[in-house]
Design a protein around this motif. Structure first.
Motif, PDB file in Angstrom:
ATOM      1  N   MET A   1      -6.420  -6.694  -6.169  1.00  0.00           N
ATOM      2  CA  MET A   1      -5.559  -7.691  -5.191  1.00  0.00           C
ATOM      3  C   MET A   1      -4.623  -6.680  -4.313  1.00  0.00           C
ATOM      4  SD  MET A   1      -3.759 -10.957  -5.701  1.00  0.00           S
ATOM      5  CE  MET A   1      -2.491  -9.975  -7.000  1.00  0.00           C
ATOM      6  N   ASN A   2      -4.464  -7.086  -2.946  1.00  0.00           N
ATOM      7  CA  ASN A   2      -3.587  -6.160  -2.404  1.00  0.00           C
ATOM      8  C   ASN A   2      -3.154  -6.730  -1.281  1.00  0.00           C
ATOM      9  OD1 ASN A   2      -1.757  -4.242  -1.140  1.00  0.00           O
ATOM     10  ND2 ASN A   2      -3.507  -2.841   0.171  1.00  0.00           N
ATOM     11  N   ILE A   3      -1.624  -7.249  -1.880  1.00  0.00           N
ATOM     12  CA  ILE A   3      -0.762  -8.142  -1.332  1.00  0.00           C
ATOM     13  C   ILE A   3       0.503  -7.604  -0.324  1.00  0.00           C
ATOM     14  CG2 ILE A   3      -0.182 -10.714  -1.120  1.00  0.00           C
ATOM     15  CD1 ILE A   3      -1.015 -10.661  -3.380  1.00  0.00           C
ATOM     16  N   GLU A   4       0.018  -8.240   1.385  1.00  0.00           N
ATOM     17  CA  GLU A   4       1.529  -7.531   2.004  1.00  0.00           C
ATOM     18  C   GLU A   4       2.639  -9.074   1.433  1.00  0.00           C
ATOM     19  OE1 GLU A   4       3.218  -6.110   6.261  1.00  0.00           O
ATOM     20  OE2 GLU A   4       1.350  -6.512   5.598  1.00  0.00           O
ATOM     21  N   ALA A   5       3.599  -8.765   1.359  1.00  0.00           N
ATOM     22  CA  ALA A   5       4.461 -10.736   1.401  1.00  0.00           C
ATOM     23  C   ALA A   5       5.770 -10.884   1.345  1.00  0.00           C
ATOM     24  CB  ALA A   5       4.953 -11.159  -0.388  1.00  0.00           C
ATOM     25  N   LYS A   6       5.697 -11.341   2.601  1.00  0.00           N
ATOM     26  CA  LYS A   6       6.805 -11.644   2.733  1.00  0.00           C
ATOM     27  C   LYS A   6       8.803 -12.267   2.036  1.00  0.00           C
ATOM     28  CE  LYS A   6      10.270 -11.099   6.300  1.00  0.00           C
ATOM     29  NZ  LYS A   6      11.265 -11.510   5.876  1.00  0.00           N
TER      30      LYS A   6
ATOM     31  N   TYR B   1       5.310  -5.568  -1.527  1.00  0.00           N
ATOM     32  CA  TYR B   1       4.096  -5.480  -1.024  1.00  0.00           C
ATOM     33  C   TYR B   1       4.105  -5.876  -3.296  1.00  0.00           C
ATOM     34  CZ  TYR B   1       3.402  -2.847   2.982  1.00  0.00           C
ATOM     35  OH  TYR B   1       3.073  -2.440   5.147  1.00  0.00           O
ATOM     36  N   LEU B   2       2.813  -6.635  -2.875  1.00  0.00           N
ATOM     37  CA  LEU B   2       2.427  -6.754  -4.719  1.00  0.00           C
ATOM     38  C   LEU B   2       1.195  -6.548  -4.562  1.00  0.00           C
ATOM     39  CD1 LEU B   2       3.875 -10.285  -4.378  1.00  0.00           C
ATOM     40  CD2 LEU B   2       5.048  -8.487  -5.127  1.00  0.00           C
ATOM     41  N   SER B   3       1.044  -6.132  -5.794  1.00  0.00           N
ATOM     42  CA  SER B   3      -0.905  -5.774  -6.404  1.00  0.00           C
ATOM     43  C   SER B   3      -1.278  -6.709  -7.407  1.00  0.00           C
ATOM     44  CB  SER B   3      -0.637  -4.256  -6.236  1.00  0.00           C
ATOM     45  OG  SER B   3       0.155  -3.624  -6.932  1.00  0.00           O
ATOM     46  N   ALA B   4      -2.364  -6.832  -8.627  1.00  0.00           N
ATOM     47  CA  ALA B   4      -2.814  -7.483  -9.626  1.00  0.00           C
ATOM     48  C   ALA B   4      -2.470  -6.939 -10.421  1.00  0.00           C
ATOM     49  CB  ALA B   4      -4.160  -6.790  -9.827  1.00  0.00           C
ATOM     50  N   GLY B   5      -1.612  -7.783 -11.255  1.00  0.00           N
ATOM     51  CA  GLY B   5      -0.231  -7.735 -12.033  1.00  0.00           C
ATOM     52  C   GLY B   5       0.587  -7.731 -11.727  1.00  0.00           C
ATOM     53  N   ASP B   6       1.650  -8.024 -10.653  1.00  0.00           N
ATOM     54  CA  ASP B   6       2.651  -7.879 -10.341  1.00  0.00           C
ATOM     55  C   ASP B   6       3.822  -9.220 -10.209  1.00  0.00           C
ATOM     56  OD1 ASP B   6       2.796  -4.990  -9.662  1.00  0.00           O
ATOM     57  OD2 ASP B   6       2.716  -5.293  -7.638  1.00  0.00           O
TER      58      ASP B   6
END
Length: 206
Positions: free
Chosen positions: A1-6, A174-179
């Motif tokens: 999972m690769n999330i770009e979060a605001k 930026y968030l990834s799996a487990g963050d």
């Protein structure tokens, strides 16, 4: 999972007691990603350093307000207020009347009173010392824990890890799996997104 979060909200500023309003959060959640960036005066490349410093001054650190640990004299007073000490203290007061005030001059004795008061003091000091040491150890362990998150700011070629407490409204996270989600955020892009709410709901399955 690769999330770009605001990132849109920091914690309460203890110096000014300010919050980003829930109305603003609702508006950011409902509008388009680019509109959210515009409302917070930021870009996908992140905030410049001068804006970061200004927002840190305005909103304060991004951290949850914790209850202040009790002072040593509060702990000492709490250690004194126990049922055992209450019984001993009551018996010592009774002994003052029975062994001193109402006793004949030749029968007056402070021995029982001294023993009881000594037991109260010893019990209080032992409990105070144990609680004081445990609270101090807990504070030291808490200070050793440092949570970080990947943040992109203007001038950075790639996201860099920094303490969560340094986040400000408008940061690109930026968030990834487990963050751990470091604050209230507005998702800009996501892939295979899954968020565990077990810490909030107590349920292992959403």
């Amino acid at each position: 999972m690769n999330i770009e979060a605001k990132h849109v909200l920091t914690g309460r500023d203890p110096r000014r007691n300010k919050h980003v309003s829930s109305t603003l959060l609702t508006g950011l959640a409902e509008c388009a990603p680019e509109d959210a960036l515009t409302q917070l005066n930021t870009t996908r490349s992140g905030l410049p350093e001068d804006q970061v410093e200004a927002r840190q001054e305005q909103y304060g650190p991004n951290e949850v307000t914790h209850e202040r640990p009790p002072t040593w004299y509060q702990q000492l007073f709490h250690a004194f207020l126990t049922p055992f000490n209450g019984v001993l203290f009551t018996v010592s007061i009774v002994s003052v009347f029975s062994d001193v005030i109402f006793a004949a001059p030749e029968d007056r004795s402070f021995r029982t009173i001294i023993v009881l008061i000594s037991m109260v003091l010893l019990s209080t000091l032992l409990r105070f010392w144990q609680e004081f040491r445990s609270n101090k150890a807990a504070e030291e362990l808490k200070a050793m824990v440092s949570s970080t998150t990947a943040v992109l700011r203007a001038g950075m070629s790639r996201p860099q890890e920094m303490p969560i407490s340094e986040l400000v409204p408008g940061d690109i996270v930026y968030l990834s799996a487990g963050d751990m989600v470091p604050a209230d955020v507005r998702l800009l892009t996501a892939k295979d997104l899954f968020v565990s709410q077990a810490t909030l709901t107590g349920e292992s399955i959403p």
